[in-house]
Design a protein around this motif. Sequence first.
Motif, PDB file in Angstrom:
ATOM      1  N   GLY A  11     -38.344  10.954   6.740  1.00  0.00           N
ATOM      2  CA  GLY A  11     -38.365  10.779   8.072  1.00  0.00           C
ATOM      3  C   GLY A  11     -39.548  11.574   8.864  1.00  0.00           C
ATOM      4  O   GLY A  11     -40.154  12.536   7.945  1.00  0.00           O
ATOM      5  N   SER A  12     -39.588  11.863  10.219  1.00  0.00           N
ATOM      6  CA  SER A  12     -40.667  12.243  10.692  1.00  0.00           C
ATOM      7  C   SER A  12     -40.427  13.679  11.200  1.00  0.00           C
ATOM      8  O   SER A  12     -41.147  14.366  11.585  1.00  0.00           O
ATOM      9  CB  SER A  12     -40.828  11.490  11.990  1.00  0.00           C
ATOM     10  N   ASN A  13     -39.142  14.148  11.110  1.00  0.00           N
ATOM     11  CA  ASN A  13     -38.970  15.476  11.230  1.00  0.00           C
ATOM     12  C   ASN A  13     -37.753  15.902  10.374  1.00  0.00           C
ATOM     13  O   ASN A  13     -36.930  15.253   9.985  1.00  0.00           O
ATOM     14  CB  ASN A  13     -38.331  16.040  12.710  1.00  0.00           C
ATOM     15  N   VAL A  14     -37.421  17.100  10.021  1.00  0.00           N
ATOM     16  CA  VAL A  14     -36.234  17.713   9.272  1.00  0.00           C
ATOM     17  C   VAL A  14     -35.554  18.823  10.119  1.00  0.00           C
ATOM     18  O   VAL A  14     -36.233  19.631  10.803  1.00  0.00           O
ATOM     19  CB  VAL A  14     -36.745  18.331   7.906  1.00  0.00           C
ATOM     20  N   GLY A  15     -34.323  18.944   9.951  1.00  0.00           N
ATOM     21  CA  GLY A  15     -33.696  20.118  10.708  1.00  0.00           C
ATOM     22  C   GLY A  15     -33.426  21.244   9.821  1.00  0.00           C
ATOM     23  O   GLY A  15     -33.381  20.924   8.564  1.00  0.00           O
ATOM     24  N   LEU A  16     -33.381  22.346  10.009  1.00  0.00           N
ATOM     25  CA  LEU A  16     -33.250  23.413   9.321  1.00  0.00           C
ATOM     26  C   LEU A  16     -32.207  24.306   9.987  1.00  0.00           C
ATOM     27  O   LEU A  16     -31.963  24.465  11.101  1.00  0.00           O
ATOM     28  CB  LEU A  16     -34.579  24.365   9.721  1.00  0.00           C
ATOM     29  N   ASP A  17     -31.061  24.570   9.034  1.00  0.00           N
ATOM     30  CA  ASP A  17     -30.015  25.581   9.553  1.00  0.00           C
ATOM     31  C   ASP A  17     -29.618  26.702   8.576  1.00  0.00           C
ATOM     32  O   ASP A  17     -30.147  26.660   7.638  1.00  0.00           O
ATOM     33  CB  ASP A  17     -28.864  24.526   9.861  1.00  0.00           C
ATOM     34  N   TRP A  18     -29.252  27.474   8.993  1.00  0.00           N
ATOM     35  CA  TRP A  18     -28.761  28.713   8.241  1.00  0.00           C
ATOM     36  C   TRP A  18     -27.412  29.361   9.019  1.00  0.00           C
ATOM     37  O   TRP A  18     -27.017  28.936   9.973  1.00  0.00           O
ATOM     38  CB  TRP A  18     -30.094  29.797   8.592  1.00  0.00           C
ATOM     39  N   ASN A  19     -26.951  30.424   8.173  1.00  0.00           N
ATOM     40  CA  ASN A  19     -25.716  30.971   8.567  1.00  0.00           C
ATOM     41  C   ASN A  19     -25.871  32.099   9.998  1.00  0.00           C
ATOM     42  O   ASN A  19     -26.925  32.634   9.869  1.00  0.00           O
ATOM     43  CB  ASN A  19     -25.350  31.744   7.711  1.00  0.00           C
ATOM     44  N   SER A  20     -25.479  32.042  10.831  1.00  0.00           N
ATOM     45  CA  SER A  20     -25.359  32.741  12.114  1.00  0.00           C
ATOM     46  C   SER A  20     -25.098  33.994  11.889  1.00  0.00           C
ATOM     47  O   SER A  20     -24.203  34.385  10.784  1.00  0.00           O
ATOM     48  CB  SER A  20     -24.690  32.432  13.271  1.00  0.00           C
ATOM     49  N   SER A  21     -25.813  35.151  12.346  1.00  0.00           N
ATOM     50  CA  SER A  21     -25.305  36.496  12.127  1.00  0.00           C
ATOM     51  C   SER A  21     -24.652  37.134  13.860  1.00  0.00           C
ATOM     52  O   SER A  21     -25.042  36.785  14.803  1.00  0.00           O
ATOM     53  CB  SER A  21     -26.483  37.432  12.052  1.00  0.00           C
ATOM     54  N   ALA A  22     -23.859  37.985  13.370  1.00  0.00           N
ATOM     55  CA  ALA A  22     -23.117  38.514  14.681  1.00  0.00           C
ATOM     56  C   ALA A  22     -24.221  39.298  15.345  1.00  0.00           C
ATOM     57  O   ALA A  22     -25.188  40.063  14.890  1.00  0.00           O
ATOM     58  CB  ALA A  22     -21.961  39.557  14.109  1.00  0.00           C
ATOM     59  N   ASN A  23     -23.918  39.495  16.730  1.00  0.00           N
ATOM     60  CA  ASN A  23     -24.777  40.547  17.563  1.00  0.00           C
ATOM     61  C   ASN A  23     -26.213  40.154  17.536  1.00  0.00           C
ATOM     62  O   ASN A  23     -27.048  40.754  17.525  1.00  0.00           O
ATOM     63  CB  ASN A  23     -24.713  41.905  17.011  1.00  0.00           C
ATOM     64  N   THR A  24     -26.549  38.732  17.570  1.00  0.00           N
ATOM     65  CA  THR A  24     -27.872  38.291  17.558  1.00  0.00           C
ATOM     66  C   THR A  24     -28.141  37.503  18.841  1.00  0.00           C
ATOM     67  O   THR A  24     -27.199  36.714  19.203  1.00  0.00           O
ATOM     68  CB  THR A  24     -27.929  37.324  16.271  1.00  0.00           C
ATOM     69  N   SER A  25     -29.285  37.765  19.563  1.00  0.00           N
ATOM     70  CA  SER A  25     -29.742  37.216  20.819  1.00  0.00           C
ATOM     71  C   SER A  25     -30.512  36.134  20.306  1.00  0.00           C
ATOM     72  O   SER A  25     -30.617  35.002  21.091  1.00  0.00           O
ATOM     73  CB  SER A  25     -30.172  38.214  21.563  1.00  0.00           C
ATOM     74  N   ASN A  26     -31.171  36.037  19.371  1.00  0.00           N
ATOM     75  CA  ASN A  26     -31.993  34.909  19.063  1.00  0.00           C
ATOM     76  C   ASN A  26     -32.513  34.903  17.541  1.00  0.00           C
ATOM     77  O   ASN A  26     -32.327  35.977  16.754  1.00  0.00           O
ATOM     78  CB  ASN A  26     -33.365  34.689  19.879  1.00  0.00           C
ATOM     79  N   TYR A  27     -33.248  34.020  16.906  1.00  0.00           N
ATOM     80  CA  TYR A  27     -33.530  33.662  15.568  1.00  0.00           C
ATOM     81  C   TYR A  27     -35.230  33.413  15.694  1.00  0.00           C
ATOM     82  O   TYR A  27     -35.503  32.640  16.430  1.00  0.00           O
ATOM     83  CB  TYR A  27     -32.928  32.921  14.690  1.00  0.00           C
TER      84      TYR A  27
END
Length: 87
Positions: A11-27
């Motif tokens: 496809g033309s794009n791919v989703g990236l995901d990861w485990n969220s971390s506590a006390n995080t404002s952004n990645y």
Amino acid sequence: GPTSACTPVYGSNVGLDWNSSANTSNYQVTKLRWSSGWVSAGTNTVGGSYSTFSPLVSGAFYVWKVRACNSAGCSADSAWKCIKHMQ
């Protein structure tokens, strides 16, 4: 250089995901593309544990890594993950 261990994507794009971390404002997501060497494919700052690669060059290899940030600073980067865009 890239290896056959890279995850194939379609496809033309791919989703990236990861485990969220506590006390995080952004990645912060760092992306590279292989073209006779690794070249930047952009850096994204996202609020959740999801980002995308787009557009993808057909047949190209990409790697990405992510780190979690808040007001105190940022974590260490994750390990690089590799994907190969299929025709």
